[in-house]
Design a protein around this motif. Sequence first.
Motif, PDB file in Angstrom:
ATOM      1  N   UNK A  49       0.824  -1.205   0.000  1.00 32.93           N
ATOM      2  CA  UNK A  49       0.000   0.000   0.000  1.00 32.93           C
ATOM      3  C   UNK A  49       0.865   1.265   0.000  1.00 32.93           C
ATOM      4  N   UNK A  50       0.226   2.394  -0.188  1.00 32.79           N
ATOM      5  CA  UNK A  50       0.929   3.675  -0.262  1.00 32.79           C
ATOM      6  C   UNK A  50       1.817   3.907   0.956  1.00 32.79           C
ATOM      7  N   UNK A  53       5.000   1.961   0.584  1.00 35.95           N
ATOM      8  CA  UNK A  53       5.839   2.521  -0.491  1.00 35.95           C
ATOM      9  C   UNK A  53       6.459   3.849  -0.065  1.00 35.95           C
ATOM     10  N   UNK A  64       9.049   8.864  -4.510  1.00 35.33           N
ATOM     11  CA  UNK A  64       7.949   7.898  -4.374  1.00 35.33           C
ATOM     12  C   UNK A  64       7.528   7.371  -5.747  1.00 35.33           C
ATOM     13  N   UNK A  65       7.559   8.248  -6.747  1.00 29.59           N
ATOM     14  CA  UNK A  65       7.155   7.839  -8.092  1.00 29.59           C
ATOM     15  C   UNK A  65       8.023   6.692  -8.611  1.00 29.59           C
ATOM     16  N   UNK A  68       6.636   3.595  -7.027  1.00 31.48           N
ATOM     17  CA  UNK A  68       5.300   3.316  -7.568  1.00 31.48           C
ATOM     18  C   UNK A  68       5.380   2.819  -9.010  1.00 31.48           C
ATOM     19  N   UNK A  79      -1.032  -3.604  -5.107  1.00 31.16           N
ATOM     20  CA  UNK A  79      -1.289  -2.392  -4.322  1.00 31.16           C
ATOM     21  C   UNK A  79      -2.403  -2.629  -3.311  1.00 31.16           C
TER      22      UNK A  79
END
Lengths: 164, 581
Positions: A49-50, A53, A64-65, A68, A79
């Motif tokens: 999950x976010x 990450x 972060x990108x 992701x 995710x």
Amino acid sequence: MGSQKKTVPFAGTKEQEAALLKMIAECKDEKGALMPILQKAQDIYGYLPREVQTIIAREMEVPLEKVYGVVTFYSQFSLYPKGRYKVSVCLGTACYVKGAGNIFDELQVLLGIEDGGCTEDGKFSLESCRCIGACGLAPVLMINDDVYGRLSINELSGILAKYE
Amino acid sequence: METVTIKINGVSVSAPKGSTILEAARVAHIDIPTLCFLKEINEIGACRICVVEVKGARSLVASCVYPVNEGMEIWTNTPKVIDSRKKTLQLILSNHNKRCLSCVRSGNCELQSLSKELGVDNESLYSGEMTHSKIDDSAAHMIRDNSKCILCRRCTAVCEQVQSVGVIGANERGFETHIASPFGMGLGETSCVSCGQCIAVCPTGALAEKDAVDEVLAALADPDKHVVVQTAPSVRAALGEGFGLPIGTNVEGKMVSALRRLGFAQVFDTDFAADLTIIEEANELLDRVSKGGTLPLITSCSPGWVKYCEHYFPDMIDNMSTCKSPQQMFGAMLKTYYAEKNHIDPKKIVSVSVMPCTAKKFEIGRDHQSAAGVPDVDIAMTTRELVRMVERTGINFLELPDEEFDNPLGESTGASVIFGVSGGVMEAALRTAVWKLTGENPDSPIEFTEVRGMQGIKEASYDVAGLTVNVAVASGLKNAHDLLTKIKNGEANYQFVEIMGCPGGCINGGGQPIVDSKTRNFVDYRALRAKALYDEDASKDLRKSHDNPNIKKLYEEYLGTPGGHKAHETLHTKYVKRKIQ
């Protein structure tokens, strides 16, 4: 876009986070560390999950990108958590020509989630899969280990109701 | 220099060892088309447009990344090569929104040029399904339309490697691949700094600034509004490119002329406010040095840099000068001093700026940027938008006479002109600091050449009136990142630091006319634009900000003393700590 799918709120424990941080500290200086770190993080949490990450990006000092982008590239990374009942709809050729696409669309409506998503109560997750070897029963879906064949759209809500 | 001898299309060529086929071909006067390639920024050999035949190679090779070797034989234009390029282009076009007619990049789109060059125009070949995409207009300064994106990665490379920001990247895979921010965030929700370098390198119309041309034209047509324009120094050094003039042509006179014909009530120069910035900033520097304030003092003219500092170095926002940027100082003086002097209600003034910058569109909406209780600047346009506005209104730019800025807010010195180049603010501040420290105002020396040039980081040390002043200049945010890290780790001891968000400074701002990759990869266009400004500085009678008579008058009539109460109220601002995301 993936992030708009409904999912279960993140409920990571302190123990999981400690394990994550320890693992990152051990791996991060190796070349090409991001992939193994993501794999191990998914082992710890079951998905990426976010929140997880974000920790990985911060600790590895990368955007972060970047994290992701890798997570969404590989289908092995998820995710979203799996539900207690994992609904898999076969979209293989035989099932598809027998209307599995419509079955899948209807399930998305009934559950209010998209492919790969999980209901907010953590009960059902939904995904499409390829041939499960039951073409004679097409169209087919599985809920955990239960197989349902020769389906029609109006049976679906009845099937879902069997689970709790 | 060690060279190798190769054959290109049967002709013997001597090329530097280690150069790529693309570079070697250029020596032989052959242009190989490229699409994803940006020298030193995006060398990934991915798009396959630049393929060539090499004797002995199993397949076509990407010339942008393939090094030459002694005796190599290369063919750049065989039917096999051209056919391959065409196929590649057809595949790219099959997933491209081909609404070119009024596309912002029509006429300077690299995809369009390639289609023309390769004769690829069969619409029916491209009528299949396209990747679904949504327009992202969440940021204050720009729009992303992925239906026109060709996935070349030039924007993501510049964002991460040159600017050290990395808020965009390639997400998902295969047909679903798209360039965006993580977790479906709009660009406006991320720690994007609004520099616009992504727009500057985009080969197509996928990225563009938010266009304010119609808004400005509407204001100009409104009889109740008093519409005033200011232009930043580096606009005059690049605007001409939009009308086909060579890079580095200074078109100040024609620009003023065009703006007057567009109907602006006053055509002023941001340079005036740059001189004002120097007075305030030099004062702030000497104040911090004498009173033991936070050092090094770091310039705050570049809103891309300011936002970067707030997101990525939030513990250093106290190092930034509290001075507003010249754009905002100008707007503040326009709506206070100028409005009072001319008995105009500041609410009726529409304050327009023409900037080389997209971050200026973000800056005008910041807090603490409203000296008169209304925004200092209402509309910030880019150089590119001014080109469009001139074209739309039928003004024949190239035939315009040269005209001069209006006064009093149009008077400026050479010091302010060089604000547009990396090192220019530093040099301008030093010219005034020397005067303040020594009390002497000689005609020379006033040039500080150590801080000039296109290097990413420049350092110098000056002895002034017994005081040693260590300075550093950085442009491009990766360089800023490296310099700040050094400062944070105590590895350097500077009193004054200039940072500009874009590599080379405002002359290479994200709002400047697009320089296509063919030119970018082989011409130092930044140095050419910089030269236009240094030449103007050298030709001016007044070259030090404190010698600007209208600045002296402004302090006498309105502001009082530099750094005084009134100056603080109108010319200074505040910063906030922001998160990385």
